[in-house]
Design a protein around this motif. Sequence first.
Motif, PDB file in Angstrom:
ATOM      1  N   THR A   1       0.830  -1.201   0.000  1.00  0.00           N
ATOM      2  CA  THR A   1       0.000   0.000   0.000  1.00  0.00           C
ATOM      3  C   THR A   1       0.863   1.249   0.000  1.00  0.00           C
ATOM      4  OG1 THR A   1      -1.648  -1.186   1.308  1.00  0.00           O
ATOM      5  CG2 THR A   1      -1.879   1.207   1.184  1.00  0.00           C
ATOM      6  N   GLU A   2       0.584   2.146  -0.923  1.00  0.00           N
ATOM      7  CA  GLU A   2       1.330   3.408  -0.998  1.00  0.00           C
ATOM      8  C   GLU A   2       0.599   4.474  -0.189  1.00  0.00           C
ATOM      9  OE1 GLU A   2       3.741   5.905  -4.406  1.00  0.00           O
ATOM     10  OE2 GLU A   2       2.581   4.139  -4.916  1.00  0.00           O
ATOM     11  N   ARG A   3       0.680   4.343   1.122  1.00  0.00           N
ATOM     12  CA  ARG A   3      -0.071   5.215   2.018  1.00  0.00           C
ATOM     13  C   ARG A   3       0.536   6.617   2.067  1.00  0.00           C
ATOM     14  NH1 ARG A   3      -1.041   2.022   6.388  1.00  0.00           N
ATOM     15  NH2 ARG A   3      -0.328   0.212   5.258  1.00  0.00           N
TER      16      ARG A   3
ATOM     17  N   ASP B   1      -8.272   7.275  -1.675  1.00  0.00           N
ATOM     18  CA  ASP B   1      -7.240   8.291  -1.474  1.00  0.00           C
ATOM     19  C   ASP B   1      -5.852   7.719  -1.729  1.00  0.00           C
ATOM     20  OD1 ASP B   1      -8.709  10.537  -0.907  1.00  0.00           O
ATOM     21  OD2 ASP B   1      -8.777  10.180   1.238  1.00  0.00           O
ATOM     22  N   PHE B   2      -5.671   6.420  -1.517  1.00  0.00           N
ATOM     23  CA  PHE B   2      -4.388   5.788  -1.774  1.00  0.00           C
ATOM     24  C   PHE B   2      -4.592   4.285  -1.936  1.00  0.00           C
ATOM     25  CE2 PHE B   2      -4.917   5.938   2.821  1.00  0.00           C
ATOM     26  CZ  PHE B   2      -4.556   4.668   3.245  1.00  0.00           C
ATOM     27  N   GLU B   3      -3.654   3.668  -2.621  1.00  0.00           N
ATOM     28  CA  GLU B   3      -3.627   2.222  -2.829  1.00  0.00           C
ATOM     29  C   GLU B   3      -2.173   1.824  -3.058  1.00  0.00           C
ATOM     30  OE1 GLU B   3      -6.051  -0.142  -2.990  1.00  0.00           O
ATOM     31  OE2 GLU B   3      -7.833   1.129  -2.890  1.00  0.00           O
TER      32      GLU B   3
ATOM     33  N   PRO C   1      -7.757   6.748  -9.522  1.00  0.00           N
ATOM     34  CA  PRO C   1      -7.063   7.963  -9.089  1.00  0.00           C
ATOM     35  C   PRO C   1      -5.569   7.909  -9.417  1.00  0.00           C
ATOM     36  CG  PRO C   1      -8.466   7.087  -7.334  1.00  0.00           C
ATOM     37  CD  PRO C   1      -8.382   6.031  -8.387  1.00  0.00           C
ATOM     38  N   ASP C   2      -5.020   9.044  -9.767  1.00  0.00           N
ATOM     39  CA  ASP C   2      -3.614   9.130 -10.179  1.00  0.00           C
ATOM     40  C   ASP C   2      -2.749   9.385  -8.953  1.00  0.00           C
ATOM     41  OD1 ASP C   2      -1.331   9.266 -11.618  1.00  0.00           O
ATOM     42  OD2 ASP C   2      -1.794  11.130 -12.669  1.00  0.00           O
ATOM     43  N   PHE C   3      -2.574   8.343  -8.110  1.00  0.00           N
ATOM     44  CA  PHE C   3      -1.831   8.496  -6.858  1.00  0.00           C
ATOM     45  C   PHE C   3      -0.362   8.795  -7.102  1.00  0.00           C
ATOM     46  CE2 PHE C   3      -4.902   4.914  -6.005  1.00  0.00           C
ATOM     47  CZ  PHE C   3      -5.825   5.677  -5.320  1.00  0.00           C
ATOM     48  N   SER C   4       0.231   8.078  -8.069  1.00  0.00           N
ATOM     49  CA  SER C   4       1.685   8.082  -8.229  1.00  0.00           C
ATOM     50  C   SER C   4       2.011   7.395  -9.549  1.00  0.00           C
ATOM     51  CB  SER C   4       2.316   7.302  -7.071  1.00  0.00           C
ATOM     52  OG  SER C   4       2.030   5.917  -7.205  1.00  0.00           O
TER      53      SER C   4
ATOM     54  N   PRO D   1      -7.354  12.948 -11.247  1.00  0.00           N
ATOM     55  CA  PRO D   1      -6.744  13.419 -10.000  1.00  0.00           C
ATOM     56  C   PRO D   1      -7.470  12.881  -8.769  1.00  0.00           C
ATOM     57  CG  PRO D   1      -7.016  15.227 -11.565  1.00  0.00           C
ATOM     58  CD  PRO D   1      -7.768  14.060 -12.127  1.00  0.00           C
ATOM     59  N   VAL D   2      -6.710  12.564  -7.724  1.00  0.00           N
ATOM     60  CA  VAL D   2      -7.276  11.994  -6.503  1.00  0.00           C
ATOM     61  C   VAL D   2      -8.374  12.900  -5.957  1.00  0.00           C
ATOM     62  CG1 VAL D   2      -6.774  11.270  -4.134  1.00  0.00           C
ATOM     63  CG2 VAL D   2      -5.097  10.883  -5.954  1.00  0.00           C
ATOM     64  N   GLY D   3      -9.544  12.336  -5.711  1.00  0.00           N
ATOM     65  CA  GLY D   3     -10.655  13.081  -5.114  1.00  0.00           C
ATOM     66  C   GLY D   3     -11.438  13.940  -6.088  1.00  0.00           C
ATOM     67  N   ALA D   4     -11.033  13.990  -7.358  1.00  0.00           N
ATOM     68  CA  ALA D   4     -11.690  14.854  -8.345  1.00  0.00           C
ATOM     69  C   ALA D   4     -12.860  14.094  -8.973  1.00  0.00           C
ATOM     70  CB  ALA D   4     -10.694  15.318  -9.405  1.00  0.00           C
TER      71      ALA D   4
END
Length: 379
Positions: free
Chosen positions: A108-110, A254-256, A275-278, A295-298
């Motif tokens: 997980t990429e927290r 929000d993250f994965e 979402p585009d986390f990274s 984008p995250v949350g968009a």
Amino acid sequence: MTTPTILHCALTREDDGSVPYILGFHRRGDVGSGFRPRFVSFFDRGSTWPEGVTLAGHGWETIGALRRRFAAAARAAAADVAIYHDGWGVDWFAPLDGAARRIAVLHTERPHLDKLLRARAPQVDAFLSVSEGMADHVRRVLPDFPAERIRATPFFADAPAGLVARRPAGPVRFGYAGRIVQAQKRMERLPLLLAALDRRGVDYVFEVLGDGDYREKLQQRLRSHPRVKFLGWQKGADYWRTLAGWRAIVLLSDFEGLSRAMLEGMIAGAVPVHPDFSPAAAELLGPAASAGLYPVGAIEAAADRLAALARRPAAEVEALSAACRAHAGSKGIKDYFACFAGFVREILEAPSRARPVPPPRWHDGMLLGVYTRLFPLRF
């Protein structure tokens, strides 16, 4: 030659999450790779695995009590290598595991990953991650950690043979698969997404595949919405049939690290809207990155991606679907275990670098639930 024992240490192994899914493969795959697997989970209430122990931890016991149970389990396992999934518990348990080598597997990429990496680095011999993007991130955050001891395993999906996308006539079908919770998965955003799709005039059905502590409240919020269906958990042929009927599979998190359901949706032919986390997110999506990342949350941007997929010509959708299937299915379980087993043997043959330090004595007397709330960035 003796058979090395691997002790897999994880929060749980008895639920439907991504880590238990991977651990299930290790029960068989480690044996086939020449290892003896053993498992300890920290918070399961019961164990259905004969080669596994559960510590049945809870927030009203002390850290010291949990550590003592772990020490007994570790002595019984007599592990050569301890694998800490997501690095959870390294601070408390690594000084007690008795292993010759320790590896942290990053699922997980927290958000506070950098802080955790710096804290874990002195206590482990190596890092494995679920994506090349995450492995590159670890190398940047830990420039003094030996780069050859940071590796990514190939992602894979264990799909049934002959699986093909079968999209029924009528409204376009979108879906979500996984835990229905607010923390991390952010499923309270789903009503906003559906409202955004309605404003765009999309003719769709949205299927929610899974369960969790937010399901009842979410169903109440959406009880009058005619386009949403809650399917509960599905397994086997029913699960894959549902995924194969979706044009897109949606994630609102929000993250994965690596969303197992997202990967399985892709191999069933669903286009990921993610979402585009990274950089790891684009790595997972591959050919669908330009069509599916937002984008995250968009939520409005996510609705735009879905609306565009709904209106895309059928031939283009099928081409993108086929590209997703090929990308997600490019590696298999054999590739995963070839990488995993080879890396573990490399670390066993390399000099030890881990120097676990026992936690301060006051840790042992503190209630677990209190500690995790006072120091949330340590987990």
